[in-house]
Design an enzyme around this catalytic site. Structure first.
Site, PDB file in Angstrom:
ATOM      1  N   CYS A 120     112.597  55.274 -61.972  1.00  0.00           N
ATOM      2  CA  CYS A 120     113.166  54.528 -63.097  1.00  0.00           C
ATOM      3  C   CYS A 120     112.275  54.643 -64.327  1.00  0.00           C
ATOM      4  O   CYS A 120     112.752  54.799 -65.451  1.00  0.00           O
ATOM      5  CB  CYS A 120     113.332  53.054 -62.727  1.00  0.00           C
ATOM      6  N   CYS A 228     116.990  47.346 -62.858  1.00  0.00           N
ATOM      7  CA  CYS A 228     116.974  48.685 -63.444  1.00  0.00           C
ATOM      8  C   CYS A 228     115.650  48.930 -64.149  1.00  0.00           C
ATOM      9  O   CYS A 228     115.006  48.011 -64.628  1.00  0.00           O
ATOM     10  CB  CYS A 228     118.134  48.794 -64.430  1.00  0.00           C
TER      11      CYS A 228
END
Length: 244
Positions: A120, A228
């Protein structure tokens, strides 16, 4: 800007717009000097079309940032093109991680298997942080009902580790509010929603959700990861009481 001044700005914005509708919060934020220069960061995911539509009606030239991690579903890429064209967005900015960084840190495209946080950071956080340098804040589609770290979400918040703010116009919305807005405005749904994906991220880290599960249960399933990468600082989750 000193952090205490930024905190005061966010407090004042939350107080000023606490009882406003989501559309009003968006409208006011885009023109309020206290909010500064904003961009909308959009995944073009399951519910993204709500804020994209609001922007297209209120201020079509608002910068819209889309991060192509190169691990997205094909359906997301097609949906992004279709929605941007349909809504007439005039300042769409598509980000990618640098090819050199990908070659050095994830040459086999399998970093997500061993270290999803690092993946990420590489594919989302670093490109986004570079793009946001010229902005005072950014607009997100996060909502309290999504649970985990989002249950106490405010309309405006300080982005940890930076001198920017985050604007969350839909923070207080319920799932039925999202559905009603999409239906009343005849907006296209992401094609994977009908296949059991109420929250859509990268293909390797997203799975269908069973009835009764949290809408985000299909994100990083069977791990303790809940957010996220764009809501990380320096590759790690910032929780209450922690600092970058």
């Amino acid at each position: 800007m000193p952090q205490n001044d930024l905190t005061e700005r966010v407090r004042a914005l939350n107080e000023r717009y606490r009882h406003h509708s989501a559309t009003s919060v968006m409208h006011q934020a885009l023109k309020d000097p206290y909010a500064g220069k904003l961009a909308l960061v959009s995944s073009f995911g399951a519910e993204s079309v709500v804020l994209l539509h609001m922007v297209s009606v209120l201020k079509r030239d608002t910068p819209v940032i889309f991060i192509d991690t190169e691990l997205l579903f094909t359906e997301t890429l097609v949906y992004q093109q279709d929605v941007a064209e349909r809504l007439g967005l005039t300042d769409l900015r598509i980000l990618h991680a640098s090819q050199n960084s990908l070659w050095m840190q994830d040459p086999k495209n399998d970093l997500h298997k061993s270290d999803p946080d690092a993946c990420c950071n590489l594919r989302k956080t670093l490109p986004l942080q570079a793009a946001l340098h010229s902005f005072d804040g950014w607009i997100t589609g996060r909502k309290r009902y999504q649970g985990n770290t989002r249950t106490a979400l405010e309309l405006f918040e300080v982005e940890e580790g930076t001198h920017r703010i985050k604007v969350n116009p839909l923070a207080h919305w319920a799932p039925e509010d999202v559905r009603t807005y999409i239906e009343e405005n005849n907006l296209p749904r992401h094609p994977l929603v009908a296949k059991g994906y109420p929250s859509i991220g990268c293909m390797p880290c997203t799975s269908p959700v069973m009835p009764g599960e949290n809408p985000r249960a299909g994100r990083w399933r069977d791990t303790d990861k809940t957010e996220c990468g764009i809501h990380f600082v320096n590759g790690k989750m910032i929780r209450k009481g922690e600092h970058a």
